[in-house]
Enzyme design. Structure first.
Site, PDB file in Angstrom:
ATOM      1  N   GLU A  35       0.617   9.434   0.236  1.00 20.65           N
ATOM      2  CA  GLU A  35       1.300   8.138   0.166  1.00 20.65           C
ATOM      3  C   GLU A  35       2.430   8.070   1.197  1.00 20.65           C
ATOM      4  O   GLU A  35       2.715   6.997   1.747  1.00 20.65           O
ATOM      5  CB  GLU A  35       1.808   7.927  -1.263  1.00 20.65           C
ATOM      6  CG  GLU A  35       2.254   6.525  -1.598  1.00 20.65           C
ATOM      7  CD  GLU A  35       1.141   5.467  -1.492  1.00 20.65           C
ATOM      8  OE1 GLU A  35      -0.060   5.809  -1.478  1.00 20.65           O
ATOM      9  OE2 GLU A  35       1.500   4.274  -1.416  1.00 20.65           O
ATOM     10  N   HIS A  47      -3.007   6.303   5.653  1.00 22.98           N
ATOM     11  CA  HIS A  47      -3.835   7.235   4.867  1.00 22.98           C
ATOM     12  C   HIS A  47      -4.958   7.795   5.749  1.00 22.98           C
ATOM     13  O   HIS A  47      -5.270   8.987   5.711  1.00 22.98           O
ATOM     14  CB  HIS A  47      -4.483   6.504   3.685  1.00 22.98           C
ATOM     15  CG  HIS A  47      -3.574   6.284   2.504  1.00 22.98           C
ATOM     16  ND1 HIS A  47      -2.907   7.301   1.872  1.00 22.98           N
ATOM     17  CD2 HIS A  47      -3.261   5.156   1.816  1.00 22.98           C
ATOM     18  CE1 HIS A  47      -2.203   6.809   0.840  1.00 22.98           C
ATOM     19  NE2 HIS A  47      -2.402   5.516   0.788  1.00 22.98           N
ATOM     20  N   HIS A  61      -1.057   0.206   6.011  1.00 26.00           N
ATOM     21  CA  HIS A  61      -0.915   1.188   4.932  1.00 26.00           C
ATOM     22  C   HIS A  61      -2.146   2.100   4.868  1.00 26.00           C
ATOM     23  O   HIS A  61      -2.033   3.327   4.919  1.00 26.00           O
ATOM     24  CB  HIS A  61      -0.722   0.448   3.601  1.00 26.00           C
ATOM     25  CG  HIS A  61      -0.566   1.343   2.404  1.00 26.00           C
ATOM     26  ND1 HIS A  61       0.666   1.648   1.862  1.00 26.00           N
ATOM     27  CD2 HIS A  61      -1.475   2.016   1.655  1.00 26.00           C
ATOM     28  CE1 HIS A  61       0.503   2.467   0.829  1.00 26.00           C
ATOM     29  NE2 HIS A  61      -0.796   2.702   0.670  1.00 26.00           N
ATOM     30  N   GLU A  62      -3.321   1.477   4.787  1.00 24.00           N
ATOM     31  CA  GLU A  62      -4.543   2.279   4.703  1.00 24.00           C
ATOM     32  C   GLU A  62      -4.746   3.072   5.997  1.00 24.00           C
ATOM     33  O   GLU A  62      -5.255   4.194   5.975  1.00 24.00           O
ATOM     34  CB  GLU A  62      -5.757   1.399   4.404  1.00 24.00           C
ATOM     35  CG  GLU A  62      -5.692   0.620   3.076  1.00 24.00           C
ATOM     36  CD  GLU A  62      -5.351   1.459   1.854  1.00 24.00           C
ATOM     37  OE1 GLU A  62      -5.732   2.655   1.821  1.00 24.00           O
ATOM     38  OE2 GLU A  62      -4.679   0.940   0.935  1.00 24.00           O
TER      39      GLU A  62
HETATM   40 CO    CO Z   1      -1.540   4.193  -0.733  1.00 22.25          CO
END
Ligand code: CO
Length: 508
Positions: free
Chosen positions: A293, A267, A263-264
């Site tokens: 996101e 980003h 997830h990170e």
């Molecule tokens: Co996030």
């Protein structure tokens, strides 16, 4: 002449960015390395830097520069757009009086303390007066910023520029109507034996090494970043050449670590993909929270919880944990990581029921801001909605309306960006697949670079020159639309649980 004026403005913006990024380094350190007692002075140091940055940005001279530059025809198209965005930021920043900013920041820190105590004691009464004050400050802020249709609009706009309450209502209505039939077919889909795969003992160092292997395969450049541990995983950028991620690992819960890293990582790829030469300018910044996101959720859920990805990576994970996974096949592992079950806590929710957590929060915070809901009635309404939307009974406010920190920070308008991010991610992935044709086959062979390059070209390198709605239209030819997400979900969960979702997806 105009060019020189523009260069001078650019230089100012870069100075402001330097101050903000220096603050970001202090924040990163605070979350990862700082010793226990460093906190008091650190808060002061951060406040000093952000105060100086704000002063420098809202300086009279910048106002005069922006005026002199307006209407100039000697600038390139991207310079014009940068100018427009800086003007908007500037006008917005100047609507806040110093008194209001100070009042808000005091209220935030007091509301945060009260929230923490209330959650610990499971007593909403402790938080209620602070939440009331926060709601009334946010209503005041909406008035300062101005709006046409709904007082929630300007608050939403702070996180997702240009987005309107009505648009969120339209999208969420479609989402809810189409998610409900899917969830009812999945109701009894998971098996406890398979879920248990995730709770065997997976030593942290091996998990960390594996997550780094995945991050590098995604194209996260370790010469321009690093991964550390922190209690709440986050990504922070000091420039596109230094973008750091953190993760949280639990030796007895595989859910925690790998997907938080991915997830990170999503980003971080966005931040590493922003144009370096536009540092300090809107062109060098991410488009919006929802688009940010979308990048994280695309990698975490669509890729990182998908079959193609694990066709390549599951044998590698098995090599690292041969004992734990020797009796597990790919289908079992995919079902274990994709268990769908209505639950109480948003941050632990699966990618489908997650949206109901968000819709509930959106409805409540919108009602608070428009004044149709009183703070004292929040727990009751919260519990009713959890029963109605998710069929779960809320046993306590600590596990109910006190679970999230956002309202204590005054973050009204933030929650919708999480769900919108998921919807954008599916819409972008659909487009990438159509343009690339064999994307899934490539991913199954471990080639994640093709997707990363597509994202870089179509999304990352454009920075913040467009609104999220404009970006979506340019990339996919359409406005934000919940259908690609729903189609993705039917396909994925239909494949994973063929018996239970044997009914045709056409019914939806
Ligand atoms: Co996030």
């Amino acid at each position: 002449m105009r060019k020189r004026e523009y260069e001078a403005l650019k230089k100012e913006m870069r100075t402001v960015a330097d101050l903000e990024k220096a603050g970001a380094i202090l924040s990163w350190d605070q979350e990862t390395m700082m010793p226990e007692e460093g906190g008091a002075f650190r808060a002061q140091q951060l406040a000093t830097l952000s105060g100086i940055a704000h002063e420098r940005f809202t300086d009279e001279e910048n106002s005069a520069r922006l005026d002199r530059l307006s209407g100039s025809d000697q600038l390139e198209a991207n310079e014009q757009k940068n100018l427009e965005r800086i003007r908007e930021d500037f006008d917005k920043a100047r609507k806040y009086s110093t008194e209001f900013v100070q009042e808000l920041s005091r209220a935030q820190s007091e509301a945060f303390q009260a929230w923490r105590k209330a959650k610990e004691a499971d007593d909403f009464e402790i938080f209620a007066p602070e939440l009331e004050r926060m709601v009334s400050l946010k209503q005041k802020e909406a008035g300062l910023l101005g709006y046409e249709d709904h007082p929630y609009d300007p608050l939403l706009d702070s996180f997702e520029p240009g987005l309107k309450t009505q648009e969120v209502e339209r999208v969420f209505k479609g989402l809810r109507a189409r998610l409900e039939p899917l969830l009812s077919t999945l109701k009894s889909s998971s098996s406890e034996a398979e879920e248990g795969i995730m709770y065997r003992h997976y030593p942290v160092q091996e998990q960390l090494d594996f997550s780094l292997e995945v991050l590098q395969a995604m194209g996260y450049d370790l010469k321009k970043g690093r991964q550390d541990l922190s209690p709440h995983p986050f990504t922070i950028s000091f420039s596109p050449q230094d973008v750091r991620v953190t993760t949280r690992m639990d030796a007895n819960n595989l859910h925690e670590g790998i997907w938080s890293s991915i997830h990170e990582g999503g980003h971080a790829l966005y931040e590493q993909g922003l144009p370096i030469e536009a540092y300090g300018l809107p062109e060098g910044e991410a488009c919006s929270l929802a688009i940010h996101e979308s990048q994280a959720r695309l990698w975490e859920n669509i890729i990182g919880r998908g079959r193609a990805f694990w066709q390549h990576f599951f044998p590698k994970l098995k090599d690292r944990f041969p004992e734990n996974l020797k009796d597990v096949n790919l289908d079992q592992f995919l079902r274990a990581m994709n268990t769908v079950r209505p639950s109480l806590i948003r941050t632990n929710a699966d990618e489908l029921t997650y949206h109901f957590h968000i819709i509930i929060r959106f409805e409540i915070e919108k009602a608070l801001i428009e004044g149709s809901l009183k703070v004292k009635d929040v727990p009751e309404v919260w519990n009713q909605k959890y029963e109605e939307y998710l069929g779960v009974e809320v046993p306590s406010d600590a596990q109910g309306c006190l679970q999230d920190v956002h309202w204590s920070h005054g973050g009204f308008g933030y929650f919708p960006t999480y769900s919108l991010g998921s919807l954008y991610s599916a819409q972008f992935y659909k487009q990438a697949s159509e343009e690339q044709g064999d994307l899934e086959e490539k991913i199954a062979k471990g080639d994640l670079h093709t997707l990363r390059e597509w994202l870089r070209e179509n999304i990352h390198q454009w920075g913040r020159l467009e609104r999220s709605g404009e970006l979506c239209k340019r990339v996919t030819g359409k406005e934000l639309d919940p259908d690609p997400f729903i189609d993705y979900a039917w396909k994925k969960y239909g494949d994973l649980y063929p018996v239970n979702s044997g009914t045709s997806e056409k019914e939806a």
